[in-house]
Scaffold this motif. Structure first.
Motif, mmCIF file in Angstrom:
data_model
loop_
_atom_site.group_PDB
_atom_site.id
_atom_site.type_symbol
_atom_site.label_atom_id
_atom_site.label_comp_id
_atom_site.label_asym_id
_atom_site.label_seq_id
_atom_site.Cartn_x
_atom_site.Cartn_y
_atom_site.Cartn_z
ATOM 1 N N ALA A 270 -48.799 -5.752 -36.678
ATOM 2 C CA ALA A 270 -48.811 -4.966 -37.915
ATOM 3 C C ALA A 270 -47.426 -4.461 -38.308
ATOM 4 C CB ALA A 270 -49.812 -3.809 -37.855
ATOM 5 N N THR A 271 -46.374 -5.136 -37.813
ATOM 6 C CA THR A 271 -45.019 -4.845 -38.316
ATOM 7 C C THR A 271 -44.298 -6.148 -38.719
ATOM 8 O OG1 THR A 271 -43.815 -4.872 -36.186
ATOM 9 C CG2 THR A 271 -44.894 -2.812 -36.797
ATOM 10 N N ILE B 58 -55.210 -0.373 -43.050
ATOM 11 C CA ILE B 58 -54.537 -1.678 -43.157
ATOM 12 C C ILE B 58 -55.216 -2.517 -44.243
ATOM 13 C CG2 ILE B 58 -54.125 -3.873 -41.943
ATOM 14 C CD1 ILE B 58 -53.666 -2.156 -39.378
ATOM 15 N N GLU C 23 -54.342 -1.243 -47.708
ATOM 16 C CA GLU C 23 -52.973 -1.562 -48.159
ATOM 17 C C GLU C 23 -52.868 -3.008 -48.636
ATOM 18 O OE1 GLU C 23 -49.931 -0.091 -45.489
ATOM 19 O OE2 GLU C 23 -48.360 -1.204 -46.533
ATOM 20 N N VAL D 127 -48.927 -5.091 -45.057
ATOM 21 C CA VAL D 127 -48.351 -4.095 -44.148
ATOM 22 C C VAL D 127 -47.024 -4.615 -43.585
ATOM 23 C CG1 VAL D 127 -48.693 -2.871 -41.958
ATOM 24 C CG2 VAL D 127 -50.592 -3.064 -43.590
ATOM 25 N N ARG E 99 -44.287 -4.453 -46.189
ATOM 26 C CA ARG E 99 -43.705 -3.102 -46.302
ATOM 27 C C ARG E 99 -42.703 -2.867 -45.173
ATOM 28 N NH1 ARG E 99 -45.557 1.413 -43.667
ATOM 29 N NH2 ARG E 99 -47.665 0.563 -43.475
ATOM 30 N N HIS E 100 -43.060 -3.267 -43.976
ATOM 31 C CA HIS E 100 -42.127 -3.070 -42.861
ATOM 32 C C HIS E 100 -40.821 -3.825 -43.085
ATOM 33 C CE1 HIS E 100 -45.572 -1.316 -40.780
ATOM 34 N NE2 HIS E 100 -44.706 -0.810 -39.937
ATOM 35 N N ASP F 120 -46.971 4.469 -39.975
ATOM 36 C CA ASP F 120 -47.287 5.203 -41.197
ATOM 37 C C ASP F 120 -46.002 5.792 -41.772
ATOM 38 O OD1 ASP F 120 -49.025 6.400 -43.129
ATOM 39 O OD2 ASP F 120 -48.748 8.301 -42.090
#
Ligand SMILES: *Cc1c(COP(=O)(O)O)cnc(C)c1O
Length: 409
Positions: free
Chosen positions: A174-175, A259, A262, A268, A271-272, A353
């Protein structure tokens, strides 16, 4: 100090209010049909999120997922490749050795990702196919580097090696993209307190069918961490090796919903990448006294940046004291570096977050501490704002520059 301290460490990460609130739900009887249905639905979502055949969970920090994965796939003396891209890879190798397994290091420059060509060479040399596979730390959190999973997959295939591909995605899940189903990864390890925006205490091995086939053949003694009852549990107790960590599961439900809200894991990761790009624009602006540890853009993790500070070292300014000032006076927690970089570098986490003001606030707080200590630098805030408001990172789903293929011929 009024207001919140901005966490800019690479885990644990900031916890959204709705995830925290999930912990305040009263205890429930985990034996009800309702709770079983809740858990099964959560598991279907988790398996989809990972792209996994099954997901094993342990009420444990990431080290538990490390040990569980080793003991479910390896027999005493079994050898496997484990590139040494930083401290986490080293600790995982040490754990494997302590458990009686035989990790084979692949040397990695601390400023680079593992070289797929070296992995290829080692696999080709293993004509007897005695290596169980390739285990790799994807985001090496100590160095801020990102391994190229697609290129390592290609190396395994090009070598014609049947070994498993096992990925520590504890900091990358998730990054940055972890394409488990797309490229064929056999195990993906994750932990609650990084990209999943939860407190520590829940870790995961997402597994492929191939990993389970090997698991069924491996006779290594194991009990709590054994996958056998977790694979297709008859009741919810078996999924967790004991009492389900009920509030952690409520929090996980909320984190997975966030998640989804978004736009899914790709959004997600995008965004990272956007925030990592803005943070690096700031760090680049700081000037000659600083260097991003990871020298190649495709090898820079979206979760965390490790910044070398040769200018501070030359000026005898203690990085530890600057970090303390950032924390105590300016409300920003950044992180020291690890092992040989400990007194020469520091790390800024930009994962979990986080929104624009949290990122900009963290960068500004660090610059305030620089000013307080007379650290020579140019402010990078303008560059970070410019990056966030222009299209520097448009079209990227995470650091997808990091999937270039490698030729072995
Ligand atoms: C944080 C981290 C770990 C260890 O996780 P714990 O929850 O502290 O045990 C392992 N590998 C990587 C890459 C990490 O970032």
């Amino acid at each position: 100090m009024a207001g919140r301290t901005f966490l800019a460490i690479p885990g644990p990460t900031n916890i959204p209010d709705s995830v925290l609130a999930a912990f305040r739900r009263p205890a429930v009887d985990f034996g009800t049909d309702e709770f079983a249905a809740f858990t099964n639905e959560l598991w279907a979502d988790l398996e989809a999120l990972f792209g996994a055949h099954r997901v094993m969970a342990y009420p444990s920090v990431g080290h538990g997922a490390w040990e569980a994965t080793l003991n479910n796939l390896l027999e005493p003396g079994d050898a496997f490749l484990l590139p040494q891209n930083g401290l986490f890879a080293t600790r995982w190798a040490d754990m494997a050795t302590a458990n009686g397994f035989s990790p084979q290091p692949i040397e990695v420059d601390i400023r680079r990702a593992p070289d797929p060509a070296l992995i290829y060479d080692a696999l080709v040399a293993d004509t007897a196919h005695s290596l169980v596979g390739v285990f790799v730390a994807h985001t090496e959190t100590s160095a801020g580097t990102l391994a190229n999973l697609a290129a390592i997959r290609e190396a395994i295939d090009a070598a014609g090696h049947p070994g498993l591909f096992v990925v520590d995605a504890i900091a990358s899940f998730a990054t940055d993209p972890v394409p488990m189903a797309d490229i064929g990864i056999d195990v993906v390890l994750a932990s609650s307190q990084k990209g999943l925006m939860m407190p520590p205490g829940l870790s995961f091995s997402a597994v492929s069918q191939r990993a389970l086939e090997r698991n069924a053949r491996v006779a290594t003694p194991r009990s709590f961490f054994s996958w056998s009852e977790r694979i297709d549990p008859e009741w919810v107790y078996q999924r967790f090796g004991g009492t389900p960590p009920v509030q952690h599961l409520f929090a996980l439900r909320e984190a997975v919903d966030l998640i989804h809200a978004e736009g899914g894991i790709d959004a997600v990761c995008a965004r990272h990448y956007r925030f990592a790009t803005a943070a690096r624009a700031c760090f680049d602006e700081w000037g000659d006294g600083f260097e991003i540890n990871a020298t190649e853009l495709p090898e820079q993790a979206s979760a965390v940046t490790c910044i070398r500070a040769p200018g501070m070292v030359a000026d005898h300014i203690s990085i530890e004291e600057v970090l303390r000032t950032a924390h105590d006076e300016f409300g920003v927690a950044a992180s020291h570096a690890m092992s040989e970089l400990r007194t020469k570098a520091f790390r800024v986490g930009h994962l979990g977050d986080m929104n624009e003001p949290m990122l900009l606030g963290a960068l500004a707080g660090i610059e305030c501490a620089f000013r307080r200590h007379g650290v020579a630098h140019h402010s990078g805030l303008e560059a970070a704002m410019a990056s966030l408001t222009t299209n520097d990172s448009a079209g990227h789903t995470g650091n997808d520059l990091n999937s270039g293929s490698v030729s072995y011929l």
